[in-house]
Design an enzyme around this catalytic site. Sequence first.
Site, PDB file in Angstrom:
ATOM      1  N   ARG A   1       0.974  -0.675  -0.187  1.00  0.00           N
ATOM      2  CA  ARG A   1       0.035  -0.317   0.071  1.00  0.00           C
ATOM      3  C   ARG A   1       0.672   1.378  -0.212  1.00  0.00           C
ATOM      4  O   ARG A   1       1.443   1.374   1.296  1.00  0.00           O
ATOM      5  CB  ARG A   1      -0.705  -0.453   1.445  1.00  0.00           C
ATOM      6  CG  ARG A   1      -1.745   1.368   1.818  1.00  0.00           C
ATOM      7  CD  ARG A   1      -2.217   1.380   2.681  1.00  0.00           C
ATOM      8  NE  ARG A   1      -3.410   0.885   1.760  1.00  0.00           N
ATOM      9  CZ  ARG A   1      -4.878   0.620   2.745  1.00  0.00           C
ATOM     10  NH1 ARG A   1      -5.203   1.027   3.959  1.00  0.00           N
ATOM     11  NH2 ARG A   1      -6.018   0.286   2.218  1.00  0.00           N
TER      12      ARG A   1
ATOM     13  N   HIS B   1      -7.144   0.620  -6.291  1.00  0.00           N
ATOM     14  CA  HIS B   1      -7.548   0.204  -4.956  1.00  0.00           C
ATOM     15  C   HIS B   1      -7.942  -1.283  -5.323  1.00  0.00           C
ATOM     16  O   HIS B   1      -9.340  -1.288  -4.724  1.00  0.00           O
ATOM     17  CB  HIS B   1      -8.571   0.108  -4.162  1.00  0.00           C
ATOM     18  CG  HIS B   1      -8.651   0.296  -2.300  1.00  0.00           C
ATOM     19  ND1 HIS B   1      -7.352  -0.869  -2.446  1.00  0.00           N
ATOM     20  CD2 HIS B   1      -9.055   0.817  -1.169  1.00  0.00           C
ATOM     21  CE1 HIS B   1      -7.772  -0.779  -1.012  1.00  0.00           C
ATOM     22  NE2 HIS B   1      -8.420  -0.438  -0.112  1.00  0.00           N
TER      23      HIS B   1
ATOM     24  N   GLN C   1     -10.439  -3.572  -2.310  1.00  0.00           N
ATOM     25  CA  GLN C   1     -11.938  -3.108  -2.069  1.00  0.00           C
ATOM     26  C   GLN C   1     -12.880  -3.446  -3.567  1.00  0.00           C
ATOM     27  O   GLN C   1     -13.689  -3.784  -2.302  1.00  0.00           O
ATOM     28  CB  GLN C   1     -11.374  -1.909  -2.306  1.00  0.00           C
ATOM     29  CG  GLN C   1     -12.288  -0.932  -1.349  1.00  0.00           C
ATOM     30  CD  GLN C   1     -13.162  -1.809   0.269  1.00  0.00           C
ATOM     31  OE1 GLN C   1     -12.827  -1.576   1.249  1.00  0.00           O
ATOM     32  NE2 GLN C   1     -14.399  -2.596   0.216  1.00  0.00           N
TER      33      GLN C   1
ATOM     34  N   ASP D   1     -16.931   7.268  -1.108  1.00  0.00           N
ATOM     35  CA  ASP D   1     -15.574   7.708  -0.034  1.00  0.00           C
ATOM     36  C   ASP D   1     -15.299   8.178   0.691  1.00  0.00           C
ATOM     37  O   ASP D   1     -16.228  10.267   0.162  1.00  0.00           O
ATOM     38  CB  ASP D   1     -14.816   7.147  -1.136  1.00  0.00           C
ATOM     39  CG  ASP D   1     -13.360   6.235  -0.618  1.00  0.00           C
ATOM     40  OD1 ASP D   1     -13.341   6.664   0.593  1.00  0.00           O
ATOM     41  OD2 ASP D   1     -12.127   7.059  -1.104  1.00  0.00           O
TER      42      ASP D   1
ATOM     43  N   CYS E   1     -16.263   1.707   1.308  1.00  0.00           N
ATOM     44  CA  CYS E   1     -14.757   1.648   1.247  1.00  0.00           C
ATOM     45  C   CYS E   1     -14.213   1.482   3.049  1.00  0.00           C
ATOM     46  O   CYS E   1     -13.638   0.772   3.287  1.00  0.00           O
ATOM     47  CB  CYS E   1     -13.855   1.593   0.289  1.00  0.00           C
ATOM     48  SG  CYS E   1     -13.386   3.291   0.195  1.00  0.00           S
TER      49      CYS E   1
ATOM     50  N   ARG F   1     -13.469  -8.016   2.143  1.00  0.00           N
ATOM     51  CA  ARG F   1     -12.514  -8.556   2.420  1.00  0.00           C
ATOM     52  C   ARG F   1     -11.303  -9.198   2.746  1.00  0.00           C
ATOM     53  O   ARG F   1     -10.078  -9.174   1.345  1.00  0.00           O
ATOM     54  CB  ARG F   1     -11.248  -6.742   3.091  1.00  0.00           C
ATOM     55  CG  ARG F   1     -12.476  -5.270   2.577  1.00  0.00           C
ATOM     56  CD  ARG F   1     -11.636  -4.583   1.065  1.00  0.00           C
ATOM     57  NE  ARG F   1     -10.236  -5.047   1.035  1.00  0.00           N
ATOM     58  CZ  ARG F   1      -9.523  -4.056   1.263  1.00  0.00           C
ATOM     59  NH1 ARG F   1     -10.051  -3.232   2.404  1.00  0.00           N
ATOM     60  NH2 ARG F   1      -8.381  -3.997   1.086  1.00  0.00           N
TER      61      ARG F   1
HETATM   62  N1  NVA Z   1      -9.592   7.306  -1.254  1.00  0.00           N
HETATM   63  C1  NVA Z   1      -9.518   6.185   0.158  1.00  0.00           C
HETATM   64  C2  NVA Z   1      -9.917   4.576   0.361  1.00  0.00           C
HETATM   65  C3  NVA Z   1      -9.398   3.970   1.457  1.00  0.00           C
HETATM   66  C4  NVA Z   1      -9.672   2.898   1.451  1.00  0.00           C
HETATM   67  C5  NVA Z   1      -8.240   6.638   0.502  1.00  0.00           C
HETATM   68  O1  NVA Z   1      -7.731   6.570  -0.461  1.00  0.00           O
HETATM   69  O2  NVA Z   1      -7.840   7.077   1.188  1.00  0.00           O
HETATM   70  N1   CP Z   2     -11.567   0.412   2.963  1.00  0.00           N
HETATM   71  C1   CP Z   2      -9.448  -0.637   3.116  1.00  0.00           C
HETATM   72  O1   CP Z   2      -9.083  -0.348   2.508  1.00  0.00           O
HETATM   73  O2   CP Z   2      -9.724   0.081   4.370  1.00  0.00           O
HETATM   74  P1   CP Z   2      -8.395   0.560   5.255  1.00  0.00           P
HETATM   75  O3   CP Z   2      -7.783   2.379   5.068  1.00  0.00           O
HETATM   76  O4   CP Z   2      -8.073   0.250   7.050  1.00  0.00           O
HETATM   77  O5   CP Z   2      -7.472  -0.653   4.903  1.00  0.00           O
END
Ligand code: NVA
Ligand code: CP
Length: 300
Positions: A102, A129, A132, A219, A259, A287
Amino acid sequence: MKHLLKLGDLSTEQIIEILDLADTLKAEKKAGIEHHHLKGKTLGMIFTKASTRTRVSFEVGMYQLGGNALFLSGNDLQIGRGEPIEDTARVLSRFLDGIMIRTFKQDDVEKLAEYGSIPIINGLTDYCHPCQVLADLQTIREFKGKLAGLKLAFIGDGNNMANSLIVGCIKVGMSVSIACPNGYEPDADIVKWGQAQGKLTITNNPLEAAEGADVVYTDVWASMGQEGEAQIRRKAFEGFQVNDALMAKANDGAMVLHCLPAHREEEITAKVLEAHANEIFEEAENRMHAQKAVLVKLMK
Ligand code: NVA
Ligand code: CP
């Protein structure tokens, strides 16, 4: 399938195969049946951004598959002190059987795959993502009994989630409508691709996007790494909220997905979130099941 870098790399058949395996693994787990498909294997998990769901679901998922997971914080790895991805990839490939990463740049994930010799899984970048959205599709199919022919409306920022939803939903035969403010559209190439399929509409009007939707998705307005823009974004996204008025435009029995983490009274009201908590938290649980399917496909 060698890696999971983005959903655009997968065929419709590959996506459906992952969802089918995810359903099987979920059913086995609920029935107390052990499935140690990855006995003796180790997954490295590199995080240069925060996470609750991704970290825990991958770590517990690996354990349930009979393997191990290593949490590798970007701050503690030499990556944080400038060691190139190219070298990190070649070193970690000698110890691990797979890597979940990530991070910010999609390019870093692609480089890891290019220079490493083990499967790489994208656990979120600024661009997409995929994990997800596999869980999202599993959840939609679970609640609706099908995917093809359904309409998903995404309300808010044309971010990593919007990008992956467009690709994933259209690949399984759904249509997508995105409502976002001007200047916050999803990735231009993904939009072009979706429109060429005749399955994507983009509008500034959230109510118009929600019209006839079977699934309403939202989101956060400011993603990880955009904390400094939060104030400007709060203004730009005013009205781009999933609330009762918007849900009234959707089809009867429409699902709501998020998400998570959610910012109540920003992109979604607490009332709508709680009314759809059964769907949203099943989505979070999925997930793990969807990712276990990906891990088995890539690492077994
Ligand atoms: N768009 C959000 C998704 C988190 C799971 C981010 O990138 O922070
Ligand atoms: N939805 C998601 O990816 O959650 P986290 O940021 O907690 O991993």
